[in-house]
Design a protein around this motif. Sequence first.
Motif, mmCIF file in Angstrom:
data_model
loop_
_atom_site.group_PDB
_atom_site.id
_atom_site.type_symbol
_atom_site.label_atom_id
_atom_site.label_comp_id
_atom_site.label_asym_id
_atom_site.label_seq_id
_atom_site.Cartn_x
_atom_site.Cartn_y
_atom_site.Cartn_z
ATOM 1 N N LEU A 80 26.882 -46.819 -21.702
ATOM 2 C CA LEU A 80 27.384 -45.703 -22.491
ATOM 3 C C LEU A 80 27.406 -46.002 -23.991
ATOM 4 O O LEU A 80 27.655 -45.115 -24.779
ATOM 5 C CB LEU A 80 28.789 -45.299 -22.026
ATOM 6 C CG LEU A 80 28.930 -45.074 -20.516
ATOM 7 C CD1 LEU A 80 30.297 -44.518 -20.191
ATOM 8 C CD2 LEU A 80 27.860 -44.123 -20.013
ATOM 9 N N ASN A 81 27.155 -47.255 -24.365
ATOM 10 C CA ASN A 81 27.174 -47.559 -25.799
ATOM 11 C C ASN A 81 25.757 -47.605 -26.349
ATOM 12 O O ASN A 81 24.805 -47.864 -25.632
ATOM 13 C CB ASN A 81 27.869 -48.890 -26.045
ATOM 14 C CG ASN A 81 29.374 -48.765 -25.951
ATOM 15 O OD1 ASN A 81 29.879 -47.749 -25.458
ATOM 16 N ND2 ASN A 81 30.075 -49.770 -26.400
ATOM 17 N N GLU A 82 25.675 -47.384 -27.640
ATOM 18 C CA GLU A 82 24.362 -47.429 -28.288
ATOM 19 C C GLU A 82 24.008 -48.882 -28.580
ATOM 20 O O GLU A 82 24.849 -49.655 -29.026
ATOM 21 C CB GLU A 82 24.398 -46.627 -29.591
ATOM 22 C CG GLU A 82 24.489 -45.137 -29.377
ATOM 23 C CD GLU A 82 23.337 -44.585 -28.548
ATOM 24 O OE1 GLU A 82 22.183 -44.998 -28.790
ATOM 25 O OE2 GLU A 82 23.576 -43.774 -27.649
ATOM 26 N N PRO A 83 22.772 -49.268 -28.347
ATOM 27 C CA PRO A 83 22.389 -50.652 -28.632
ATOM 28 C C PRO A 83 22.345 -50.915 -30.138
ATOM 29 O O PRO A 83 22.061 -50.016 -30.928
ATOM 30 C CB PRO A 83 21.003 -50.776 -28.003
ATOM 31 C CG PRO A 83 20.497 -49.388 -27.885
ATOM 32 C CD PRO A 83 21.686 -48.482 -27.767
ATOM 33 N N ALA A 84 22.667 -52.156 -30.504
ATOM 34 C CA ALA A 84 22.531 -52.560 -31.904
ATOM 35 C C ALA A 84 21.046 -52.664 -32.234
ATOM 36 O O ALA A 84 20.212 -52.875 -31.341
ATOM 37 C CB ALA A 84 23.217 -53.901 -32.114
ATOM 38 N N PRO A 85 20.685 -52.521 -33.519
ATOM 39 C CA PRO A 85 19.259 -52.583 -33.867
ATOM 40 C C PRO A 85 18.627 -53.933 -33.502
ATOM 41 O O PRO A 85 17.454 -53.978 -33.134
ATOM 42 C CB PRO A 85 19.243 -52.340 -35.376
ATOM 43 C CG PRO A 85 20.646 -52.392 -35.834
ATOM 44 C CD PRO A 85 21.522 -52.167 -34.656
ATOM 45 N N ASP A 86 19.413 -55.029 -33.588
ATOM 46 C CA ASP A 86 18.845 -56.335 -33.255
ATOM 47 C C ASP A 86 19.334 -56.780 -31.876
ATOM 48 O O ASP A 86 19.675 -57.931 -31.673
ATOM 49 C CB ASP A 86 19.257 -57.363 -34.309
ATOM 50 C CG ASP A 86 20.772 -57.486 -34.389
ATOM 51 O OD1 ASP A 86 21.456 -56.524 -33.980
ATOM 52 O OD2 ASP A 86 21.266 -58.531 -34.839
ATOM 53 N N ALA A 87 19.382 -55.832 -30.951
ATOM 54 C CA ALA A 87 19.936 -56.132 -29.638
ATOM 55 C C ALA A 87 19.158 -57.255 -28.966
ATOM 56 O O ALA A 87 17.977 -57.449 -29.231
ATOM 57 C CB ALA A 87 19.891 -54.878 -28.767
ATOM 58 N N PRO A 88 19.822 -57.999 -28.093
ATOM 59 C CA PRO A 88 19.147 -59.120 -27.444
ATOM 60 C C PRO A 88 18.028 -58.643 -26.519
ATOM 61 O O PRO A 88 17.985 -57.493 -26.115
ATOM 62 C CB PRO A 88 20.263 -59.780 -26.633
ATOM 63 C CG PRO A 88 21.388 -58.846 -26.609
ATOM 64 C CD PRO A 88 21.220 -57.866 -27.696
ATOM 65 N N THR A 89 17.142 -59.546 -26.236
ATOM 66 C CA THR A 89 16.037 -59.214 -25.358
ATOM 67 C C THR A 89 16.332 -59.761 -23.973
ATOM 68 O O THR A 89 17.070 -60.717 -23.811
ATOM 69 C CB THR A 89 14.743 -59.860 -25.861
ATOM 70 O OG1 THR A 89 15.019 -61.241 -26.076
ATOM 71 C CG2 THR A 89 14.273 -59.226 -27.128
ATOM 72 N N VAL A 90 15.733 -59.136 -22.984
ATOM 73 C CA VAL A 90 15.828 -59.664 -21.633
ATOM 74 C C VAL A 90 14.502 -60.341 -21.331
ATOM 75 O O VAL A 90 13.448 -59.723 -21.429
ATOM 76 C CB VAL A 90 16.095 -58.550 -20.623
ATOM 77 C CG1 VAL A 90 16.047 -59.110 -19.219
ATOM 78 C CG2 VAL A 90 17.436 -57.921 -20.888
ATOM 79 N N ASN A 91 14.575 -61.625 -21.048
ATOM 80 C CA ASN A 91 13.360 -62.379 -20.855
ATOM 81 C C ASN A 91 12.811 -62.193 -19.462
ATOM 82 O O ASN A 91 13.229 -62.826 -18.518
ATOM 83 C CB ASN A 91 13.617 -63.860 -21.120
ATOM 84 C CG ASN A 91 13.508 -64.159 -22.589
ATOM 85 O OD1 ASN A 91 13.072 -63.306 -23.359
ATOM 86 N ND2 ASN A 91 13.909 -65.341 -22.970
ATOM 87 N N LEU A 92 11.872 -61.297 -19.360
ATOM 88 C CA LEU A 92 11.206 -61.071 -18.096
ATOM 89 C C LEU A 92 9.717 -61.188 -18.342
ATOM 90 O O LEU A 92 9.256 -60.838 -19.410
ATOM 91 C CB LEU A 92 11.548 -59.696 -17.531
ATOM 92 C CG LEU A 92 12.957 -59.574 -16.960
ATOM 93 C CD1 LEU A 92 13.255 -58.132 -16.616
ATOM 94 C CD2 LEU A 92 13.124 -60.437 -15.726
ATOM 95 N N PRO A 93 8.909 -61.617 -17.443
ATOM 96 C CA PRO A 93 9.353 -62.091 -16.150
ATOM 97 C C PRO A 93 9.743 -63.561 -16.207
ATOM 98 O O PRO A 93 9.041 -64.369 -16.795
ATOM 99 C CB PRO A 93 8.108 -61.914 -15.288
ATOM 100 C CG PRO A 93 6.973 -62.055 -16.240
ATOM 101 C CD PRO A 93 7.451 -61.672 -17.606
#
Lengths: 512, 514
Positions: A461-474
């Motif tokens: 429900l919150n807006e992501p920050a501009p420098d939001a973390p990445t999810v390392n996939l795969p």
Amino acid sequence: MNEVQIDWAGLAPMIIVFAAAFGGLLVEATVPRARRLAVQAGLAVAALLAAFTAVVLIHDKSSAAFSIEGTGLGSVVLDGPGLFLQGTIALLSVVAVLLLAERRTTRGGDFVAEAAVVADSAADKAQQREDGATEIFPLTLFAVVGMMMFVVAGDLLTMFVALEMLSLPLYLLCGLAKRRRLISQEAALKYFLLGAFASAFYVYGMAMLYGFAGTVDLAGINQAGIASNQPRLLLYIGVAMIAVAMLFKAAAVPFHMWTPDVYTGAPTPVTALMAACVKVAAFGGLLRVFNVGLESSAWDWRMILMVIAIATMLGGAIFAVTQRNIKRLLAYSSIANAGYLLIGVIALGDAVGSTMFYLAAYGFTVIAAFAVVSLVRDGDEEATHLSRWAGLGKKSPGTAAVFTILMLALAGLPFTSGFTAKFGLFAAALGAGEVGLVVVGVVSSAILAFPYLRVVVLLWLNEPAPDAPTVNLPSPMAGAVVAAGVAATLILGVAPGFLIDIADQASTFLNT
Amino acid sequence: MNELPLLSALVAVPLIGAVVVASIRRENADAAKWTALAVSGVVAVITAMVALGFDYSADAPWLQFTETYTWVEAWDLNLSWGVDGIALLLVALTAGLTPIAMLAAWRDLDAVKRSVPAFFALILALQAAMLATFLASNVLLFYFFFEAMLVPMYFLIGSYGTGPKKQYAAVKFFLYSLVGGLFMLVAVIGLWVHSGGVFDWQTLVAAEPMEAGSLQNWLFLGFFLAFAIKAPFFPFHTWLPDAGGAAPAAVAALLVGVMDKIGTFAILRYCIPLFPDATRTFAPWVIGMSVIGVLYAAFVAIGQTDLKRLVAYTSIAHFGFIGIGIFAFTQASATGAVLYMFNHGLATGLLFIIVGFLTLRRGSAQIADYGGAAKTLPLLAGIFLFAGLASLSLPGTAPFISEFLVLFGAFTDNEPVAVLATLGIILAAAYVLWMYQRTMQGDRNPALDEVPAMRRDLTLREKALVAPLVIAILGFGFYPQPLIDAVEPAVDNTLLFISGEQADLPAAEGVSNE
């Protein structure tokens, strides 16, 4: 001469893992560096799966591993609960080892190459790019043997050896993080010092109980609880000291202080190992000590253990509400869960099966949760501050959905293992007459739902920050861990019948 | 009787539909909408088949269309379904209101960047969970869905809601319900321990009644707290205005129209037959709470400045009437209470949907932003007035029958309560008429002329989805007999427990269909 008969088949699970651990040490010496990871991880997984298979093959055994002319010696007792927990530990460690082997989330993995290099020195900067040490696998296997031994130890002395064996490698593993090494080393030192104190308490308590009962054998102590004419004070002090040591490992309030710091500082895969497997081992030991060794003196320790259980449930939940760091939040949630499990210990015999089910269910959920934590990254470091997780649902809906399922499971929503585990445990405890504890457990669950829900709010429900973390996939290994954990969480939530039956059938301690 | 597993299908179809719709890519918004609508259409057809096959006679088995599939044997947790007249009415309400809500929300998401398939999938998942709570005849199974339904509703409010407080409202809704649910869980386990491991509702009801005393009282309170929060009764109501105010209007219609009925339905289904003595013991308290709720909520509704919150408060007043009807324990009042649940779903559902049309056009739910709007929206204003009048129980509309029955029954039971509750009707007239006057009549708010959408009266789609509700409200207002016939046997069976004559129950249909 009296010859000791040894039940090799019964000891096979531990022997396999033990042998693999030594094999791992040889691998370090012989296999070229580039191929060590694959060999070590493969060896560890194969050994643990073999150990699990061995446990399954002997699942209906109920006898002492060592005996003289048919009379069992108490040191290692292979019975239903012991074997169920051994199997659980083996399976959970397979998953944890996969997480240890993950190298994709950050270059070279989460572990430091050479722990002896001074943190933040030039040499340390240089080794940031190197692959992590592979000694972690034999270390883990040694710890796992210790845990497997801990849950089948039938006398206090064997139990102590097992306790040390599971603890020492873990102290080391806690200090091996590649990032934020000082925090990691602080965690290791803290865990080691407090753990050493706990061990000292244990030995002292063992001495007291020996003085009271004239034996360190759990069944013998139980007999003495009825028959001994030694001063009862010895028993009280002994039980208290031993309980302190074991509750320390189980992270019960007020022996929980180390938990958040160590969970935060340790490399996340090690944290997952501790939160899942060590918890199983610690409660396996508690269940055995209180059910086999101290059942006859239940009225002496019940009250104090109830107070600790209540403090643990409420303390864990209330502190969890104020946390802003995901790993600390999970640490306090693990404390609160220790409180629920203590209800199972206090309820004694009838609740053994459901306590073991709870341990298995919780273990898979919590490993998966830490695996997700290890995937969400700010550059090279894990983004553990909750504010960084805001809006993850927009950028990585899959990861956020998985984490939502895990949070809802921890909050105990139906159709997840969190509900079935809680239901089984609370039902068994109510059946044993522990109404007050169950009500406190429910209140604590209600409080604890709030921090879990706040994470869900953040994710979606919150807006992501501009420098939001990445999810390392795969990240194949961590991905497999998450998949296994979530699958177990949902399967045990929707179709828990088979494991409930297994746990119930395995719930009788061998009482000789 | 069991040729087709109709009740399983009622739960499975929307559930599978939810998964299918959720897997549609978000670019194909139209495909998702039509699929979801088709699924809810299938549910409506199955509901109609159940209603046609239902045996309405007085000596019919209490639960019909029963099915049982073993799930977790160790806990006596089975997939047991069964439907009685009360559940049938509410299932029909759910099946009817869901497609209407979908149509009402058809264009809501056009302007915002939210996933349309997810929205409709959540509505279907919600529908499945709500239907399952009405159909479950196993206490733990009921609990599963009672809790699980919080998840889709939470996201519907928190993710798709409007206004700055939507997150707050979603969390408040979730926590309130979860806390109630957890206390119910303790009581559920307590019941299980006491009954020796039985969760099957039919077995529990057929067994010797539980001895009166503190255990029964505590178990009753555990169940009742959860239901009172869900309904919600005063003083557990504070989540509803926030949730109803923040939810999209169509979702609010489902929330207040259907989901809240689960609380009152469950009181009839679980509290009374399982804990009859405790129900009698606490009845004066509940009636007291209900009367306060009727009056308090009506006063607060008069003071609201937000249309959606206003409608939410009117509902709290109406739930007070339902509480009085149930706990007066007369056949007339309890039948009235059940009809009230159904009729309130129709009237308030319509009211919420109309308010949704208005707020979508105006971009605001504040009453102050309207004024004289009827000039350009005559048809919409007319329906708005009609829904309001239905909500205040004007004779000729369906809610009148139910309110009359409740008050009539309550009067024979307790005159002061009936007199006080009647004051609620007057207050209802006040808030409905003031609401209409301040938004639709009087001096035209000049700001309205700057909003082009405020000139567009009801579209064809809007007319089409409002029409069935209007017809139902009028139809059941003039001819409520089918509803009464459906409900009365189940109400009589339930009230036998209060009078202690449950031995006269019609023989339960054998648990079959392994």
